[in-house]
Scaffold this active site. Sequence first.
Site, PDB file in Angstrom:
ATOM      1  N   SER A   1       0.823  -1.200   0.000  1.00 13.09           N
ATOM      2  CA  SER A   1       0.000   0.000   0.000  1.00 13.09           C
ATOM      3  C   SER A   1       0.863   1.258   0.000  1.00 13.09           C
ATOM      4  O   SER A   1       1.619   1.494  -0.930  1.00 13.09           O
ATOM      5  CB  SER A   1      -0.962  -0.044   1.193  1.00 13.09           C
ATOM      6  OG  SER A   1      -1.890   0.998   1.125  1.00 13.09           O
TER       7      SER A   1
ATOM      8  N   THR B   1     -11.337  -1.012  14.132  1.00  8.65           N
ATOM      9  CA  THR B   1     -10.549  -0.301  13.130  1.00  8.65           C
ATOM     10  C   THR B   1     -10.174  -1.216  11.971  1.00  8.65           C
ATOM     11  O   THR B   1      -9.738  -2.347  12.186  1.00  8.65           O
ATOM     12  CB  THR B   1      -9.259   0.245  13.765  1.00  8.65           C
ATOM     13  OG1 THR B   1      -9.614   0.912  14.961  1.00  8.65           O
ATOM     14  CG2 THR B   1      -8.560   1.200  12.847  1.00  8.65           C
TER      15      THR B   1
ATOM     16  N   GLU C   1     -13.285   4.857   6.822  1.00  5.69           N
ATOM     17  CA  GLU C   1     -12.391   5.006   7.956  1.00  5.69           C
ATOM     18  C   GLU C   1     -11.595   6.287   7.771  1.00  5.69           C
ATOM     19  O   GLU C   1     -11.362   6.724   6.634  1.00  5.69           O
ATOM     20  CB  GLU C   1     -11.465   3.809   8.115  1.00  5.69           C
ATOM     21  CG  GLU C   1     -10.502   3.584   6.979  1.00  5.69           C
ATOM     22  CD  GLU C   1      -9.602   2.375   7.204  1.00  5.69           C
ATOM     23  OE1 GLU C   1      -9.765   1.677   8.218  1.00  5.69           O
ATOM     24  OE2 GLU C   1      -8.736   2.135   6.358  1.00  5.69           O
TER      25      GLU C   1
END
Length: 610
Positions: free
Chosen positions: A162, A397, A421
């Site tokens: 990522s 989360t 989020e």
Amino acid sequence: VTNQVTLENGPPFISSEITELEQFNPKTVSMVQDLVKDGAVETLKKYFSSRMEFGTAGLRAAMGPGIACMNDLTIIQTTQGFCRYLEKSFSDLKERGVVIGYDARAHPPSGGSSKHFARLAAAVFISQGVPVHLFSDITPTPFVPFTVSHLGLCAGIMVTASHNPKQDNGYKVYWENGAQIVSPHDKEISKAIEENLEPWPESWSTEAALKNPLLKDPYQDIHTEYFKAIQKHCHHRDINKTSKVKIVHTSVHGVGHAFVQSAFKAFELNPPYAVEEQKDPDPEFPTVKYPNPEEGEGVLTLSFALAEREGATVVLANDPDADRLAIAEKQENGQWRVFTGNELGALLGWWMFRCWKQQTSDASVVKNLYMLSSTVSSKILRAIALKEGFHFEETLTGFKWMGNRARDLLDQGKTVLFAFEEAIGYMCSPCVLDKDGVSGAAIAAEMISYLATENISLSQQLTSVYTEYGYHMSKNSYFICHNQDVIRSLFERLRNHDGQKNSYPTECGRFPISAIRDLTTGYDSSQPDKKAVLPVSSSSQMITFTFSNGGVATMRTSGTEPKIKYYTELCTAPGNSDVAYLKKELDELVDAIIENFFEPQKNKLQPKPE
């Protein structure tokens, strides 16, 4: 190399393993040999003392030699364990198969790359007779969960780190429901990896795997089907066709450029201006210190320069695997405003509900409508839900929790309209049960184009949302800490306040604490039985404090980075627009948290880089 170094609490290097590695990846072996020659025992310990931990986020670590790093051998071992676990879980694995995607990361010193790791993973599955849908080129992360759902596969793997630094890579796993794995899958996969460490004879055979009839390339089909699926969320095609809004897009040297261009085309929007220096994939990320648009202006400097040249008023940015989306807007004073993840959550949540409402003739079906956000994100969706009559739920989360909860609700016949989020992750379409910066970019661009016809900016619309539903002001940041003992000590001090075991603080500076929820231990003072409702994980740190002024603060450790993060939010009632007081109160609350909760360990923590 053999027998020259014996690690503390670990075995010496084994000559057979080195010989095998030398045959298949001489670069990794060469790195080890150089370290041995240099007597770099501490570095060797770091690489070889403990294996990467496979968790619900899969794997994420630096590329390099040793069991603590991402390399050919650890990818093979991980995939062998995952394959064995899937064989136990699915009797029809050899009929349905798996999908594997990858980003553009590469690490020349060790010979590692996302593409190479993806091919090794494919070879492992094919050696066991499992069909593999291996993308023939780089893809955004959202394409993998989309493919799992679209083709009805057993699982998916995305090789990506990522927005992590350039030396890192990762191995992200999706289950048959199209969502990231949650416990107990992670523990069972980890156990299976330990039981299958010896490489199977054909696990190295990538060339043979590429010619095997069990290997399929889903690229063209998925490209077509994905953009067809997200078009269901295009509601203002006529406005899009004639829009005069100029938008800049950057993929930050990642995979997003071509896919965002295609998404704009699917919505019949004018193509965004691409930041030339950043539009092509480059694993060196040469123009940015951190390839993470969540860091704000530093990553967007080139985007702002292009926008100034072209007269564009909005910048869209994806992270390198295109599952996140950042947005900035030029203000009337000529300055650029980078919206926080929570502010974009408010705007996109408002927009998704507005579009749904316009398309729905029967208002009563609002009771089947859901929006989700993580527990550390703004509660603006809850405020909208209370007024508009739909359901809001918070999860732990991470999109693994929201994706799995969304699947449960969809299976019950509910509509999941939106999830987000605060770390700039948005799910605007249930065709991908994960954050998706590609569909998010097109949907945001349509919202911007619509607002432009009303002569309303994003900043003005955000003010309208807060005026109607209550101002929700957030202040989030983090400290960097590589020392687990320091992290444990910091959190244990909060759990054993003033030296008393299981005693939490009752105030933070001048701010009285009204409730405490500890999702590491399962304690929640607001519940009648003092037990937390949300799932508990003893392997990660997470404590939430609610203050008598309505403020909420959560401190937690990151699952993928060496960070202690803190999240705070303070709200007003709908119609109350005393923003100056709200900001002052929140600033003072954050200062008190840093002074009282972080200060004792402050000299061992690095602040967030400017």
